[in-house]
Design a protein around this motif. Structure first.
Motif, PDB file in Angstrom:
ATOM      1  N   GLY A 199      -5.170  -0.143   4.114  1.00 46.45           N
ATOM      2  CA  GLY A 199      -3.812   0.309   4.412  1.00 46.45           C
ATOM      3  C   GLY A 199      -3.915   1.397   5.466  1.00 46.45           C
ATOM      4  N   ASP A 200      -3.099   2.436   5.355  1.00 52.15           N
ATOM      5  CA  ASP A 200      -3.201   3.596   6.248  1.00 52.15           C
ATOM      6  C   ASP A 200      -3.816   4.741   5.453  1.00 52.15           C
ATOM      7  OD1 ASP A 200      -1.923   2.123   8.176  1.00 52.15           O
ATOM      8  OD2 ASP A 200       0.020   3.114   7.965  1.00 52.15           O
ATOM      9  N   PHE A 201      -4.708   5.508   6.080  1.00 52.68           N
ATOM     10  CA  PHE A 201      -5.332   6.616   5.349  1.00 52.68           C
ATOM     11  C   PHE A 201      -5.819   7.673   6.328  1.00 52.68           C
ATOM     12  CE2 PHE A 201     -10.008   6.351   6.025  1.00 52.68           C
ATOM     13  CZ  PHE A 201     -10.063   5.193   6.778  1.00 52.68           C
ATOM     14  N   THR A 246       0.816  -1.224   0.000  1.00 56.70           N
ATOM     15  CA  THR A 246       0.000   0.000   0.000  1.00 56.70           C
ATOM     16  C   THR A 246       0.847   1.270   0.000  1.00 56.70           C
ATOM     17  OG1 THR A 246      -0.163  -0.109   2.425  1.00 56.70           O
ATOM     18  CG2 THR A 246      -1.988  -1.059   1.137  1.00 56.70           C
ATOM     19  N   HIS A 247       1.981   1.259   0.758  1.00 57.49           N
ATOM     20  CA  HIS A 247       2.853   2.446   0.806  1.00 57.49           C
ATOM     21  C   HIS A 247       4.192   2.067   1.419  1.00 57.49           C
ATOM     22  CE1 HIS A 247       0.879   2.433   4.743  1.00 57.49           C
ATOM     23  NE2 HIS A 247       1.818   3.235   5.227  1.00 57.49           N
ATOM     24  N   TYR A 248       5.132   3.037   1.398  1.00 62.40           N
ATOM     25  CA  TYR A 248       6.532   2.702   1.700  1.00 62.40           C
ATOM     26  C   TYR A 248       6.906   2.718   3.171  1.00 62.40           C
ATOM     27  CZ  TYR A 248       6.659   7.839   1.160  1.00 62.40           C
ATOM     28  OH  TYR A 248       6.399   9.167   1.232  1.00 62.40           O
ATOM     29  N   HIS A 249       5.997   3.013   4.088  1.00 58.88           N
ATOM     30  CA  HIS A 249       6.376   2.970   5.509  1.00 58.88           C
ATOM     31  C   HIS A 249       6.839   1.560   5.878  1.00 58.88           C
ATOM     32  CE1 HIS A 249       3.902   6.756   6.742  1.00 58.88           C
ATOM     33  NE2 HIS A 249       5.145   7.056   6.400  1.00 58.88           N
ATOM     34  N   ALA A 250       7.819   1.513   6.807  1.00 59.53           N
ATOM     35  CA  ALA A 250       8.425   0.214   7.137  1.00 59.53           C
ATOM     36  C   ALA A 250       7.417  -0.780   7.720  1.00 59.53           C
ATOM     37  CB  ALA A 250       9.565   0.420   8.126  1.00 59.53           C
ATOM     38  N   ASP A 251       6.368  -0.277   8.385  1.00 54.72           N
ATOM     39  CA  ASP A 251       5.390  -1.210   8.953  1.00 54.72           C
ATOM     40  C   ASP A 251       4.443  -1.782   7.890  1.00 54.72           C
ATOM     41  OD1 ASP A 251       4.363   1.473   8.908  1.00 54.72           O
ATOM     42  OD2 ASP A 251       2.711   0.856  10.208  1.00 54.72           O
ATOM     43  N   HIS A 252       4.694  -1.420   6.614  1.00 54.82           N
ATOM     44  CA  HIS A 252       3.930  -1.999   5.491  1.00 54.82           C
ATOM     45  C   HIS A 252       4.853  -2.572   4.408  1.00 54.82           C
ATOM     46  CE1 HIS A 252       0.032  -0.321   6.859  1.00 54.82           C
ATOM     47  NE2 HIS A 252       0.882   0.447   7.521  1.00 54.82           N
ATOM     48  N   ALA A 253       6.065  -1.993   4.293  1.00 51.61           N
ATOM     49  CA  ALA A 253       6.974  -2.408   3.211  1.00 51.61           C
ATOM     50  C   ALA A 253       8.329  -2.903   3.725  1.00 51.61           C
ATOM     51  CB  ALA A 253       7.198  -1.224   2.260  1.00 51.61           C
ATOM     52  N   ASP A 281      -5.027   9.453   0.831  1.00 52.50           N
ATOM     53  CA  ASP A 281      -4.120  10.376   1.520  1.00 52.50           C
ATOM     54  C   ASP A 281      -3.579   9.732   2.796  1.00 52.50           C
ATOM     55  OD1 ASP A 281      -3.703  13.661   1.334  1.00 52.50           O
ATOM     56  OD2 ASP A 281      -3.244  12.754   3.269  1.00 52.50           O
ATOM     57  N   HIS A 282      -2.279   9.896   3.005  1.00 54.62           N
ATOM     58  CA  HIS A 282      -1.619   9.380   4.203  1.00 54.62           C
ATOM     59  C   HIS A 282      -0.324  10.179   4.365  1.00 54.62           C
ATOM     60  CE1 HIS A 282      -0.172   6.733   7.247  1.00 54.62           C
ATOM     61  NE2 HIS A 282       0.688   6.073   6.496  1.00 54.62           N
ATOM     62  N   SER A 283       0.378   9.965   5.469  1.00 54.64           N
ATOM     63  CA  SER A 283       1.637  10.700   5.665  1.00 54.64           C
ATOM     64  C   SER A 283       2.781  10.100   4.854  1.00 54.64           C
ATOM     65  CB  SER A 283       1.985  10.727   7.155  1.00 54.64           C
ATOM     66  OG  SER A 283       1.809   9.439   7.723  1.00 54.64           O
ATOM     67  N   GLY A 299      -1.272  11.130  10.530  1.00 54.98           N
ATOM     68  CA  GLY A 299      -1.431  10.656   9.154  1.00 54.98           C
ATOM     69  C   GLY A 299      -2.498   9.570   9.058  1.00 54.98           C
ATOM     70  N   HIS A 300      -3.234   9.347  10.150  1.00 53.91           N
ATOM     71  CA  HIS A 300      -4.159   8.208  10.200  1.00 53.91           C
ATOM     72  C   HIS A 300      -5.617   8.652  10.345  1.00 53.91           C
ATOM     73  CE1 HIS A 300      -1.022   5.137  10.433  1.00 53.91           C
ATOM     74  NE2 HIS A 300      -0.322   6.093  11.009  1.00 53.91           N
ATOM     75  N   ALA A 301      -6.496   7.690  10.102  1.00 56.77           N
ATOM     76  CA  ALA A 301      -7.934   7.963  10.109  1.00 56.77           C
ATOM     77  C   ALA A 301      -8.424   8.250  11.529  1.00 56.77           C
ATOM     78  CB  ALA A 301      -8.675   6.758   9.538  1.00 56.77           C
TER      79      ALA A 301
HETATM   80 ZN   LIG Z   1       1.849   4.403   7.108  1.00 60.45          ZN
END
Ligand SMILES: [Zn+2]
Ligand SMILES: [Zn+2]
Length: 394
Positions: free
Chosen positions: A159-161, A68-75, A137-139, A362-364
Motif C-alpha cells: 500500500g502506501d507507507f 489498505t487505507h481511505y485515500h481515494a487512490d486506494h478506496a 505509518d502513512h499520511s 507520507g510516502h516511502a
Molecule cells: Zn495514500
C-alpha cells in the motif's frame, strides 16, 4: 498487466507508472482477492472504474476486497463494488471516511459495503487465500500493508507507507515476513534519493515559523484526514502559545480518529464554523469549546482552513489585520495549481498573508524502501504507484 506464477496469477489493473489508482488481483484456481479499488489521482476524477467483471460489474464472483487505507487512490471506488462482495478496511479508517463525508452531507461509502475490519497481525481467510494485515505509518490513519499466502506463494503488498511518521518503523519491520516470493511496493519517490523529513522535525519548523510571527494570525491548509499532521500542527501551536481552531469537517474527522487526536475539547483546541448556515452550527453542537469571529480576532491562533473559506477569511480580516501573518501550506504541492486552491492562495496573498510551504511526504523514501527490501528479502519485486518522473512532494 500480468504476473503469472505457477499457482497464483497477479493482475494489475493500472500501469505501474500510474500515480495511485491501485487495483490488484490475486487469482487462484478457487479465489479472486482484490487489493485496493482506487481512483487515479491525476486526470478525470469523475472517470468510471475500469472494467473488472465481478468487482464493478456482473462476472465471475470476487471472493473479497481488502483496502489498505481511505485515500481515494486506494478506496475511491468502494461505492462501486457490486453488492455482496465482502469488503475489509481498518475500523478507524472506515469511521474517518464516514465522518469526513458525513460532515459534508454525503453518505459515503454506504455503511453496508464494509463487511469486516482489518486488525494488525490478524489473518483473514478469503477462499484459499489468507491475508494478514500489518499496521503501517502513512499520511492516513489506520493504514495497512497486506500479506497474502496463496497456494504456497507469499506476496507482500505495501500500500502506501513511510518510515518518518510517529509510528515505529523498526517495529513494523520486525513484524513483517521474511523471504517473500513477490513484493508489490509503492514507488512514489522512485528515482529520488532525497530523504524525507520526520513529522517531529516538521513540527519544530512549524513552531519556529509561528513563533517568528508572534501576534500575527496564522492559517494552515492541509488534508482534513491527515490526522498525523493534525497532531503535528496541534503540538506546534502549543509550543508557540497559540490555540488551534478546527472547522466542523476537521473536528468531526478528528473525533472519529480516536481519543489520541486533538479535537475541540482537547486543551487549547476550539471549534469554529466558516459558514453561518444552520447545518454547520448543528454539526458543532457536540463540541463544548466553540469560538465566533469576534472572539477569534482577539486570540493568538492557528486556524485550519480549506480552499472554500475565502469569504470567511475576508470577513475575519476586517476584525484583525492579516499583514505579517502566514498561510502554512502543508499538503501535496500539486494541489496548489488546481483552480480553487490557486484562487484561495491568491486571495490570502491579497489579504496580506505570506504562503509558507511546510510539508513532509507520507510516502516511502529511498531509506524506507531499502530497509523494507532488506527485511523481507523478496525473490521478485513489482513497483506500483509510480508517477511519471516528478519532484512533487505527496
Ligand atoms: Zn495514500
Ligand atoms: Zn496512494
Amino acid at each position: 498487466m500480468f504476473f503469472v506464477s505457477e499457482k497464483a496469477e497477479i493482475i494489475y489493473y493500472r500501469k505501474p507508472e500510474t500515480l495511485g489508482g491501485n487495483i490488484i488481483e490475486i487469482k487462484t484456481p478457487r479465489s479472486r482477492v482484490i487489493f485496493d479499488c482506487g481512483r487515479e489521482l491525476e486526470g478525470d476524477i469523475f472517470a468510471p472504474p475500469p472494467d473488472v467483471p465481478g468487482l464493478f460489474s456482473e462476472g465471475e464472483p470476487v471472493t473479497a476486497v481488502f483496502i489498505t487505507h481511505y485515500h481515494a487512490d486506494h478506496a475511491g471506488f468502494i461505492d462501486k463494488i457490486v453488492p455482496g462482495v465482502p469488503v475489509y478496511i481498518g475500523k478507524t479508517a472506515a469511521a474517518i471516511m464516514k465522518a469526513y463525508n458525513g460532515a459534508q452531507g454525503r453518505d459515503y461509502p454506504a455503511g453496508a459495503r464494509v463487511t469486516g475490519f482489518l486488525k494488525d497481525g490478524v489473518p483473514i481467510k478469503a477462499g484459499d487465500v489468507t491475508v494478514t494485515p500489518f499496521s503501517c505509518d502513512h499520511s492516513a490513519a489506520d493504514s495497512y500493508m497486506l500479506f497474502a499466502e496463496a497456494c504456497g506463494e507469499r506476496i507482500l503488498y505495501t500500500g502506501d507507507f513511510r518510515s518518518t511518521g510517529r509510528k515505529s518503523f523498526p517495529a513494523l519491520l520486525k513484524k513483517l515476513p521474511s523471504g517473500v516470493d513477490l513484493l508489490i511496493r509503492e514507488g512514489t519517490h522512485e528515482g529520488s534519493d532525497i530523504l524525507s523529513e520526520t513529522e517531529a522535525a516538521l513540527e519544530k519548523r512549524i513552531a519556529d515559523e509561528l513563533k517568528r510571527r508572534e501576534g500575527k494570525p496564522a492559517f494552515v491548509l492541509f488534508s482534513a484526514t491527515n490526522t498525523d499532521r493534525l497532531t503535528t500542527l496541534y503540538k506546534a501551536a502549543k509550543r508557540s502559545g497559540r490555540i488551534l481552531l478546527t472547522d466542523p469537517v476537521q473536528s468531526l474527522t478528528a473525533a472519529a480518529a480516536g481519543r489520541k487526536f486533538p479535537r475541540p475539547g482537547t486543551p487549547g483546541v476550539y471549534a469554529f464554523t466558516s459558514s453561518g448556515d444552520r447545518r454547520s452550527y448543528s454539526l458543532l453542537k457536540g463540541f463544548e469549546k466553540r469560538l465566533g469571529k469576534k472572539a477569534i480576532a482577539k486570540k493568538s491562533f492557528l486556524m485550519c482552513v480549506r480552499a472554500s473559506m475565502g469569504s470567511y477569511l475576508k470577513k475575519l480580516s476586517e476584525l484583525t489585520p492579516f499583514e505579517g501573518g502566514a498561510l502554512i501550506y502543508s499538503t501535496w504541492e500539486g494541489y496548489a495549481s488546481m483552480p480553487q486552491t490557486s484562487d484561495f492562495l491568491a486571495l490570502c496573498a491579497s489579504l496580506g498573508l505570506e504562503t509558507v510551504f511546510l510539508h513532509t511526504s507520507g510516502h516511502a523514501d529511498v531509506y524506507a524502501v531499502k530497509a523494507l527490501v532488506s527485511r523481507v528479502s523478496p525473490r521478485r519485486v513489482q513497483i506500483v504507484h509510480t508517477p511519471p518522473r516528478s519532484e512533487k512532494t505527496l
